[in-house]
Scaffold this motif. Structure first.
Motif, short mmCIF file in Angstrom:
data_model
loop_
_atom_site.label_atom_id
_atom_site.label_comp_id
_atom_site.label_asym_id
_atom_site.label_seq_id
_atom_site.Cartn_x
_atom_site.Cartn_y
_atom_site.Cartn_z
N ASP A 154 0.87 -1.19 0.00
CA ASP A 154 0.00 0.00 0.00
C ASP A 154 0.90 1.23 0.00
O ASP A 154 2.00 1.20 0.53
CB ASP A 154 -0.92 0.02 1.22
N ARG A 155 0.39 2.32 -0.56
CA ARG A 155 1.25 3.51 -0.64
C ARG A 155 1.24 4.33 0.65
O ARG A 155 2.07 5.22 0.83
CB ARG A 155 0.85 4.38 -1.81
N SER A 156 0.31 4.04 1.55
CA SER A 156 0.21 4.87 2.75
C SER A 156 0.98 4.28 3.92
O SER A 156 0.71 3.15 4.34
CB SER A 156 -1.28 5.03 3.11
N LYS A 157 1.93 5.04 4.45
CA LYS A 157 2.76 4.49 5.52
C LYS A 157 2.00 4.40 6.85
O LYS A 157 2.35 3.63 7.72
CB LYS A 157 4.07 5.25 5.66
N GLU A 158 0.94 5.18 6.98
CA GLU A 158 0.14 5.13 8.23
C GLU A 158 -0.51 3.77 8.43
O GLU A 158 -1.00 3.46 9.52
CB GLU A 158 -0.98 6.18 8.22
N LEU A 179 0.88 0.75 8.15
CA LEU A 179 1.71 -0.32 8.74
C LEU A 179 1.28 -0.63 10.18
O LEU A 179 1.02 -1.79 10.50
CB LEU A 179 3.20 0.02 8.64
N THR A 212 8.13 -6.75 9.60
CA THR A 212 7.99 -5.52 8.81
C THR A 212 8.23 -5.79 7.32
O THR A 212 7.71 -5.10 6.46
CB THR A 212 8.93 -4.39 9.29
N PHE A 219 5.34 -5.93 4.78
CA PHE A 219 4.66 -4.72 4.30
C PHE A 219 5.57 -3.95 3.36
O PHE A 219 6.69 -3.59 3.73
CB PHE A 219 4.25 -3.82 5.46
N ARG A 273 5.79 -0.55 1.39
CA ARG A 273 5.12 0.75 1.27
C ARG A 273 5.53 1.41 -0.04
O ARG A 273 6.72 1.52 -0.32
CB ARG A 273 5.54 1.62 2.45
N GLY A 274 4.54 1.81 -0.82
CA GLY A 274 4.88 2.52 -2.04
C GLY A 274 3.83 2.37 -3.11
O GLY A 274 2.83 1.67 -2.95
#
Ligand SMILES: C[S@@+](CC[C@H](N)C(=O)[O-])C[C@H]1O[C@@H](n2cnc3c(N)ncnc32)[C@H](O)[C@@H]1O
Length: 327
Positions: free
Chosen positions: A176-180, A182, A198, A201, A203-204
């Motif tokens: 997912d592009r949203s780091k919030e 995780l 980790t 996941f 991110r990007g």
């Protein structure tokens, strides 16, 4: 069924809707479902969802004056501990005006769906963290992920990938592009006592990661593809993204899929029929993928028009060993 605004009787509408959902509230394995689907049940633009003992009201027509009556009607069918209401951004309200606590003080809840638990946040402007129309998809993933490497694209809070992990997947990668997201995915794994690292996941942007993964020779045995109804243009995309952009995304996913792998694709657009969606995927995969199974939302999402329902298709790579043993 659309009812004249001045004639709205919330008590009656909620009583009727609650009665229709009897199989759900009688099921001790599920405490989260859509309580009221206003588009079909009497008040266009209003939906109420139950997450354990919390109720979340979402409204697109300004019903702020009617909210106390609606809250009372909800309390008469179930002893909710918390009830919040959230106005849609199209109403032009400030963020503060949009979010109203009608009952209780909690800002989060943990709800139960079959064998899994999910953390939801009641004070977010968008979905609280669990898409209730995907209940049967999560169930399918629990039953069809064992020993597979799974890629969960557009992961959000990870509920679909977690279902695969719970179903004994060999590995699940969430993208997912949203780091919030995780910490929210981590929390969902934690409350289900399922291991999460980790590295599970990524991110990007999907249009950046998928070509890279193909180049690096990554392969998966199952891909969960749940793009939002409108995928925004990405600076990494070489093409103009269109709607859910299945044509482009399926081209990438086909290259990432091992023989015998599946892709679970979720169609959210009302302007596309189920058959056309499947045809589009077959074409984009160069006829490597064939639709094998269909899923949709439950009785808590009543729709008179079939194309308004969530439509989910499972596509299987042609060399599917599952087919040979008839499963
Ligand atoms: C509708 S939600 C997906 C729901 C999720 N599959 C579930 O069942 O909980 C859409 C998600 O896609 C992510 N997203 C949108 N565009 C993206 C992109 N270009 N690359 C990666 N993630 C993206 C958003 O951050 C959001 O979390």
């Amino acid at each position: 069924m659309e009812i004249n605004t001045s004639a709205i009787n919330w008590q009656e509408m909620i009583n009727n809707a609650w009665e229709r959902r009897k199989p759900l509230w009688q099921d001790s394995n599920v405490d989260c479902f859509r309580v009221f689907h206003g588009y079909e049940e009497g008040s266009r633009g209003t939906v109420v969802e139950k997450f354990n003992d919390a109720a979340v009201i979402d409204y697109k027509r300004d019903i702020r004056d009617e909210l106390p009556e609606l809250a009372q009607a909800l309390l008469s069918v179930f002893p909710f501990k918390n009830i919040v209401a959230r106005g849609h951004q199209s109403l032009g309200l400030t963020l503060k005006e949009r979010f109203i606590i009608l009952h209780g003080t909690d800002t989060s809840a943990i709800c139960n769906e079959n064998d899994l638990r999910f953390m939801v946040k009641l004070d977010t402007p968008h979905n609280p963290g669990l898409y209730l129309d995907a209940r049967d998809s999560r169930d399918w993933l629990i039953k069809n992920s064992a020993n597979r490497r799974i890629l969960n694209l557009f992961a959000f809070t990870g509920s679909l990938g977690l279902s695969s992990a719970f179903g004994k997947a060999a590995e699940v990668i969430h993208l997912d592009r949203s780091k919030e997201l995780l910490p929210r995915i981590q929390e969902n794994y934690k409350i289900n006592q399922v291991n999460f690292e980790t590295r599970n996941f990524l991110r990007g942007d999907i249009y950046k990661h998928l070509p890279r993964a193909i180049k690096a020779g990554k392969r998966f045995d199952g891909i969960i593809l749940d793009p939002p109804p409108k995928v925004y243009q990405s600076r990494y995309a070489q093409h103009k993204t269109n709607g859910q952009d299945f044509s482009a995304l399926i081209k990438y996913c086909t290259q990432l899929l091992n023989p015998g792998g599946w892709i679970l694709g979720m169609l959210h657009r009302f302007d596309c029929s189920w058959d056309d969606f499947e045809e589009q995927v077959i074409e984009a995969s160069g006829h490597a993928l064939l639709p094998q199974h269909r899923l949709t939302s439950g009785i808590d999402f009543p729709e008179s028009l079939p194309d308004k329902k969530l439509r989910v298709s499972i596509f299987v790579e042609k060399n599917d060993p599952m087919k040979k043993d008839g499963t």
